[in-house]
Write a protein that holds these residues in place. Structure first.
Motif, PDB file in Angstrom:
ATOM      1  N   GLY A 162      -7.976  25.394 -71.841  1.00  0.00           N
ATOM      2  CA  GLY A 162      -7.780  26.636 -71.118  1.00  0.00           C
ATOM      3  C   GLY A 162      -6.473  27.309 -71.477  1.00  0.00           C
ATOM      4  N   CYS A 163      -6.294  28.516 -70.957  1.00  0.00           N
ATOM      5  CA  CYS A 163      -5.119  29.285 -71.322  1.00  0.00           C
ATOM      6  C   CYS A 163      -4.752  30.256 -70.216  1.00  0.00           C
ATOM      7  CB  CYS A 163      -5.413  30.047 -72.616  1.00  0.00           C
ATOM      8  SG  CYS A 163      -3.998  30.991 -73.164  1.00  0.00           S
ATOM      9  N   ASP A 164      -3.451  30.307 -69.901  1.00  0.00           N
ATOM     10  CA  ASP A 164      -2.961  31.241 -68.879  1.00  0.00           C
ATOM     11  C   ASP A 164      -2.224  32.418 -69.500  1.00  0.00           C
ATOM     12  OD1 ASP A 164      -3.884  29.435 -67.022  1.00  0.00           O
ATOM     13  OD2 ASP A 164      -1.919  28.509 -66.660  1.00  0.00           O
ATOM     14  N   LYS A 165      -2.317  32.585 -70.808  1.00  0.00           N
ATOM     15  CA  LYS A 165      -1.491  33.597 -71.460  1.00  0.00           C
ATOM     16  C   LYS A 165      -2.092  35.003 -71.386  1.00  0.00           C
ATOM     17  CE  LYS A 165       1.916  31.117 -73.381  1.00  0.00           C
ATOM     18  NZ  LYS A 165       1.903  29.978 -72.450  1.00  0.00           N
ATOM     19  N   PHE A 166      -3.395  35.102 -71.390  1.00  0.00           N
ATOM     20  CA  PHE A 166      -4.065  36.400 -71.292  1.00  0.00           C
ATOM     21  C   PHE A 166      -3.604  37.420 -72.334  1.00  0.00           C
ATOM     22  CE2 PHE A 166      -4.863  34.406 -67.231  1.00  0.00           C
ATOM     23  CZ  PHE A 166      -6.210  34.688 -67.023  1.00  0.00           C
ATOM     24  N   CYS A 167      -3.625  37.040 -73.588  1.00  0.00           N
ATOM     25  CA  CYS A 167      -3.418  38.029 -74.650  1.00  0.00           C
ATOM     26  C   CYS A 167      -4.525  39.081 -74.487  1.00  0.00           C
ATOM     27  CB  CYS A 167      -3.501  37.380 -76.020  1.00  0.00           C
ATOM     28  SG  CYS A 167      -2.216  36.127 -76.244  1.00  0.00           S
ATOM     29  N   ALA A 168      -4.167  40.340 -74.692  1.00  0.00           N
ATOM     30  CA  ALA A 168      -5.066  41.434 -74.291  1.00  0.00           C
ATOM     31  C   ALA A 168      -6.392  41.462 -75.037  1.00  0.00           C
ATOM     32  CB  ALA A 168      -4.336  42.768 -74.458  1.00  0.00           C
ATOM     33  N   PHE A 169      -6.462  40.768 -76.183  1.00  0.00           N
ATOM     34  CA  PHE A 169      -7.674  40.820 -77.016  1.00  0.00           C
ATOM     35  C   PHE A 169      -8.590  39.630 -76.807  1.00  0.00           C
ATOM     36  CE2 PHE A 169      -3.998  39.077 -79.228  1.00  0.00           C
ATOM     37  CZ  PHE A 169      -4.441  37.785 -79.487  1.00  0.00           C
ATOM     38  N   CYS A 170      -8.163  38.624 -76.054  1.00  0.00           N
ATOM     39  CA  CYS A 170      -8.758  37.284 -76.160  1.00  0.00           C
ATOM     40  C   CYS A 170      -9.641  36.888 -74.969  1.00  0.00           C
ATOM     41  CB  CYS A 170      -7.622  36.264 -76.313  1.00  0.00           C
ATOM     42  SG  CYS A 170      -8.213  34.593 -76.602  1.00  0.00           S
ATOM     43  N   VAL A 171     -10.775  36.276 -75.262  1.00  0.00           N
ATOM     44  CA  VAL A 171     -11.708  35.846 -74.201  1.00  0.00           C
ATOM     45  C   VAL A 171     -11.423  34.449 -73.668  1.00  0.00           C
ATOM     46  CG1 VAL A 171     -13.767  37.184 -74.809  1.00  0.00           C
ATOM     47  CG2 VAL A 171     -13.357  35.002 -75.955  1.00  0.00           C
ATOM     48  N   VAL A 172     -10.573  33.698 -74.374  1.00  0.00           N
ATOM     49  CA  VAL A 172     -10.411  32.282 -74.025  1.00  0.00           C
ATOM     50  C   VAL A 172     -10.045  32.035 -72.552  1.00  0.00           C
ATOM     51  CG1 VAL A 172      -8.977  30.238 -74.476  1.00  0.00           C
ATOM     52  CG2 VAL A 172     -10.066  31.439 -76.360  1.00  0.00           C
ATOM     53  N   PRO A 173      -9.090  32.804 -71.977  1.00  0.00           N
ATOM     54  CA  PRO A 173      -8.764  32.540 -70.576  1.00  0.00           C
ATOM     55  C   PRO A 173      -9.969  32.705 -69.638  1.00  0.00           C
ATOM     56  CG  PRO A 173      -7.075  33.892 -71.583  1.00  0.00           C
ATOM     57  CD  PRO A 173      -8.224  33.833 -72.564  1.00  0.00           C
ATOM     58  N   TYR A 174     -10.978  33.475 -70.084  1.00  0.00           N
ATOM     59  CA  TYR A 174     -12.163  33.684 -69.241  1.00  0.00           C
ATOM     60  C   TYR A 174     -13.236  32.622 -69.507  1.00  0.00           C
ATOM     61  CZ  TYR A 174      -9.614  38.056 -69.254  1.00  0.00           C
ATOM     62  OH  TYR A 174      -8.606  38.974 -69.170  1.00  0.00           O
ATOM     63  N   GLY A 206      -5.781  21.721 -78.090  1.00  0.00           N
ATOM     64  CA  GLY A 206      -5.673  22.490 -76.859  1.00  0.00           C
ATOM     65  C   GLY A 206      -5.664  23.956 -77.238  1.00  0.00           C
ATOM     66  N   GLN A 207      -6.216  24.809 -76.381  1.00  0.00           N
ATOM     67  CA  GLN A 207      -6.143  26.243 -76.682  1.00  0.00           C
ATOM     68  C   GLN A 207      -4.682  26.675 -76.737  1.00  0.00           C
ATOM     69  OE1 GLN A 207      -8.825  25.438 -74.495  1.00  0.00           O
ATOM     70  NE2 GLN A 207     -10.234  25.839 -76.172  1.00  0.00           N
ATOM     71  N   ASN A 208      -3.870  25.954 -75.960  1.00  0.00           N
ATOM     72  CA  ASN A 208      -2.444  26.233 -75.891  1.00  0.00           C
ATOM     73  C   ASN A 208      -1.738  24.901 -75.845  1.00  0.00           C
ATOM     74  OD1 ASN A 208      -0.411  28.078 -75.651  1.00  0.00           O
ATOM     75  ND2 ASN A 208      -1.585  29.207 -74.119  1.00  0.00           N
ATOM     76  N   SER A 240      -0.861  26.396 -81.064  1.00  0.00           N
ATOM     77  CA  SER A 240       0.334  26.581 -80.245  1.00  0.00           C
ATOM     78  C   SER A 240       0.665  28.056 -80.021  1.00  0.00           C
ATOM     79  CB  SER A 240       1.521  25.926 -80.943  1.00  0.00           C
ATOM     80  OG  SER A 240       1.287  24.552 -81.091  1.00  0.00           O
ATOM     81  N   HIS A 241       1.403  28.299 -78.947  1.00  0.00           N
ATOM     82  CA  HIS A 241       1.926  29.646 -78.681  1.00  0.00           C
ATOM     83  C   HIS A 241       3.441  29.601 -78.910  1.00  0.00           C
ATOM     84  CE1 HIS A 241       3.158  33.279 -76.567  1.00  0.00           C
ATOM     85  NE2 HIS A 241       1.891  33.661 -76.561  1.00  0.00           N
ATOM     86  N   PRO A 242       4.018  30.618 -79.572  1.00  0.00           N
ATOM     87  CA  PRO A 242       5.459  30.576 -79.865  1.00  0.00           C
ATOM     88  C   PRO A 242       6.318  30.324 -78.632  1.00  0.00           C
ATOM     89  CG  PRO A 242       4.428  32.422 -81.011  1.00  0.00           C
ATOM     90  CD  PRO A 242       3.366  31.802 -80.144  1.00  0.00           C
ATOM     91  N   VAL A 267       1.185  34.382 -84.802  1.00  0.00           N
ATOM     92  CA  VAL A 267       2.050  35.463 -84.309  1.00  0.00           C
ATOM     93  C   VAL A 267       1.213  36.701 -84.008  1.00  0.00           C
ATOM     94  CG1 VAL A 267       2.676  36.326 -86.614  1.00  0.00           C
ATOM     95  CG2 VAL A 267       4.243  36.685 -84.708  1.00  0.00           C
ATOM     96  N   GLN A 268       0.080  36.847 -84.661  1.00  0.00           N
ATOM     97  CA  GLN A 268      -0.905  37.924 -84.484  1.00  0.00           C
ATOM     98  C   GLN A 268      -0.482  39.260 -85.081  1.00  0.00           C
ATOM     99  OE1 GLN A 268      -3.603  36.628 -83.531  1.00  0.00           O
ATOM    100  NE2 GLN A 268      -3.157  35.012 -82.063  1.00  0.00           N
ATOM    101  N   ALA A 269       0.799  39.666 -84.906  1.00  0.00           N
ATOM    102  CA  ALA A 269       1.255  40.960 -85.423  1.00  0.00           C
ATOM    103  C   ALA A 269       2.767  40.922 -85.585  1.00  0.00           C
ATOM    104  CB  ALA A 269       0.854  42.077 -84.464  1.00  0.00           C
ATOM    105  N   ASN A 279       0.265  41.809 -75.091  1.00  0.00           N
ATOM    106  CA  ASN A 279       0.744  40.916 -74.033  1.00  0.00           C
ATOM    107  C   ASN A 279       1.165  39.546 -74.583  1.00  0.00           C
ATOM    108  OD1 ASN A 279       1.403  40.273 -71.370  1.00  0.00           O
ATOM    109  ND2 ASN A 279      -0.590  39.305 -71.005  1.00  0.00           N
ATOM    110  N   ARG A 280       1.791  39.560 -75.766  1.00  0.00           N
ATOM    111  CA  ARG A 280       2.188  38.285 -76.373  1.00  0.00           C
ATOM    112  C   ARG A 280       3.490  37.729 -75.778  1.00  0.00           C
ATOM    113  NH1 ARG A 280      -0.808  34.836 -79.106  1.00  0.00           N
ATOM    114  NH2 ARG A 280       0.948  34.275 -80.403  1.00  0.00           N
ATOM    115  N   LYS A 281       4.279  38.609 -75.178  1.00  0.00           N
ATOM    116  CA  LYS A 281       5.520  38.189 -74.507  1.00  0.00           C
ATOM    117  C   LYS A 281       6.556  37.566 -75.441  1.00  0.00           C
ATOM    118  CE  LYS A 281       3.745  37.758 -69.822  1.00  0.00           C
ATOM    119  NZ  LYS A 281       2.304  37.600 -69.793  1.00  0.00           N
TER     120      LYS A 281
HETATM  121 FE1  SF4 Z   1      -4.449  32.148 -74.970  1.00  0.00          FE
HETATM  122 FE2  SF4 Z   1      -4.302  32.020 -77.644  1.00  0.00          FE
HETATM  123 FE3  SF4 Z   1      -6.166  33.583 -76.483  1.00  0.00          FE
HETATM  124 FE4  SF4 Z   1      -3.557  34.282 -76.368  1.00  0.00          FE
HETATM  125  S1  SF4 Z   1      -4.841  34.129 -78.240  1.00  0.00           S
HETATM  126  S2  SF4 Z   1      -5.033  34.293 -74.643  1.00  0.00           S
HETATM  127  S3  SF4 Z   1      -2.559  32.272 -76.230  1.00  0.00           S
HETATM  128  S4  SF4 Z   1      -6.034  31.343 -76.352  1.00  0.00           S
END
Ligand code: SF4
Ligand code: 5AD
Length: 442
Positions: A162-174, A206-208, A240-242, A267-269, A279-281
């Motif tokens: 799971g993931c609590d980061k909620f990057c604006a493009f990503c479905v994983v947290p859902y 792990g997703q994160n 991993s997330h930075p 890093v995505q961008a 929303n990468r923070k």
């Molecule tokens: Fe989480 Fe990675 Fe998706 Fe961002 S890209 S919401 S860190 S799983």
């Protein structure tokens, strides 16, 4: 087998997407193994077919419906055949799957697959079974021990989901839900079980994964405990997330000899404006400084990343910023994607960039990443690397394994090198692999 022993039921699992799905498929097969199923590699033989789906790519659900459509012929041939959809598309679509494809008997999300044996009973009794809960019971405890069957030398081990980061493009947290970490002692136990089955390298999943908090010392603490597992020779982790790369984890890259010098750190961008909109923070600068620190701990680390081009609002300048970041960081290998909308995510509402702009940018970005990959591979020629051999190669007498940098390496070697870490001098670089010669022949 005596005449009275019923023939085992055959299970065929088709796995899509990420490494965690590969791990989940193994776990599902083991869970259904308790119900008398054995795995088959051919869908024609199967009594139960599971599609373990992924939702990260475009039109993921549509692709699953087409696959089910193609597989319908098997059901026509064998009316008792059962179909299940598992994984992230199952989570996202739920009941809709059975509505659109009535031959599907079972739909189960990634957090509920420990309930598969009970669901199988319902299905065998002619009922439909649906479970897309995020249950409170511990999935991994219910799944208990790993199978004792002999395995190959590498394995995945899920430590966090799971993931609590909620990057604006990503479905994983859902689809995978909130971040949950497994307790360290259970992971160590599972690692020991894997090693007893022949595993020498474990990739922690792990997703994160670097947000892992099932150990007081975080992921680094878990890695140091795994370092003590006899017979385990290599440890890797992904993804991993930075913002979760803490000092102890950076330090472990320099001091833990079992931790391999390879890091996937997306890093995505490279534009701060786009990173903010995603929303990468973190900023491009903070990411670059972080990479410097990690390379300070482990100078030969091979870095991998993920990139999205054409995120809504990305200008030419934003894209050039991503290209500059890549030039500055230098990646040994990377994955890159055109942005595409995922319904339900914040970015889905934003206007899309024209397709031709995205295509052109993706091509430029991929050729830069490809140049860096080739350069990295070529820099290995003449060097001696350690290879964990995994299987026979395509040519007679040739064996294939992975270097510490995760390059596929082939060399002439006897069959018994499988499962061994051996020294190989690299003599050539091919498109996606390296060739070499064993230098520590006994
Ligand atoms: Fe989480 Fe990675 Fe998706 Fe961002 S890209 S919401 S860190 S799983
Ligand atoms: N569009 C394009 N790429 C995406 N990824 C995740 N969601 C999307 C999307 N909507 C990419 C990210 C992530 C990788 C697993 O997939 O780069 O790190």
């Amino acid at each position: 087998m005596s005449d009275r022993t019923p023939a085992p039921k055959k299970l065929y699992i088709k796995t899509y997407g990420c490494q965690m799905n590969v791990y989940d498929s193994e776990r599902m097969a083991e869970a259904l193994g308790g119900k008398g199923y054995v795995e088959t590699k051919s869908p024609e033989d199967a009594d139960m077919i599971l599609l373990n789906t992924c939702h990260i790519r475009e039109k993921a659900a549509e692709k699953v419906y087409s696959e089910l459509g193609r597989m319908k012929a098997l059901k026509d041939e064998k009316p008792d055949l059962k179909f299940g959809v598992t994984g992230c598309v199952a989570q996202a679509e739920g009941e809709e799957i059975m509505r659109r494809q009535p031959m599907v008997d079972l739909v189960v999300g990634p957090q509920s697959y420990h309930r598969l044996p009970a669901m199988d009973e319902a299905v065998q009794a002619g009922k439909k079974a649906l479970d897309t809960d995020f249950p409170d019971d511990d999935k991994f405890e219910t799944l208990t021990k790993r199978s004792k069957a002999k395995r190959g030398p590498t394995a995945f081990l899920t430590v966090q989901e799971g993931c609590d980061k909620f990057c604006a493009f990503c479905v994983v947290p859902y689809t995978r839900g909130a971040e949950v970490s497994r307790p360290a002692d259970r992971i160590i136990r599972e690692a020991n079980e894997l090693v007893e089955s022949g595993v020498r390298e474990i990739t922690l999943l792990g997703q994160n994964v670097n947000a892992y908090h099932g150990h007081d010392g975080g992921l680094a603490g878990l890695i140091w405990d795994l370092d003590k597992v006899d017979g385990l020779e290599r440890i890797r982790f992904t993804t991993s997330h930075p913002n979760d790369m803490d000092d102890a984890l950076i330090d472990a890259h320099g001091t833990c000899s079992k931790l391999m010098p390879y890091l996937h750190l997306p890093v995505q961008a490279g534009s701060d404006r786009i990173l903010k909109a995603m929303n990468r923070k973190h900023t491009a600068e903070s990411y670059i400084r972080l990479i410097e620190r990690i390379r300070g701990a482990r100078p030969d680390l091979l870095l991998s990343g993920d990139f999205i081009v054409g995120f809504p609002g990305e200008t030419d300048q934003d894209f050039e910023d991503t290209m500059s970041l890549i030039c500055e960081v230098h990646y040994g290998q990377a994955y890159s994607f055109k942005y595409s909308t995922r319904p339900g995510t914040p970015a889905a509402e934003k206007p899309q960039l024209p397709e031709d702009v995205m295509n052109e940018r993706l091509q430029r970005l991929q050729s830069l990443l490809r140049e860096q990959q080739v350069e990295t591979q070529e820099s290995m020629v003449g060097r001696e690397v350690s290879v964990l051999f995994e299987k026979a190669g395509r040519e007679a007498g040739q064996m294939i394994g992975k270097s510490e940098y995760l390059h596929a390496v082939f060399a002439e070697a006897p069959m018994d090198v499988i499962g061994q870490v051996r020294k190989v001098r690299i003599t050539r670089s091919e498109s996606n692999s390296l060739g070499g010669i064993l230098t520590d022949a006994p």
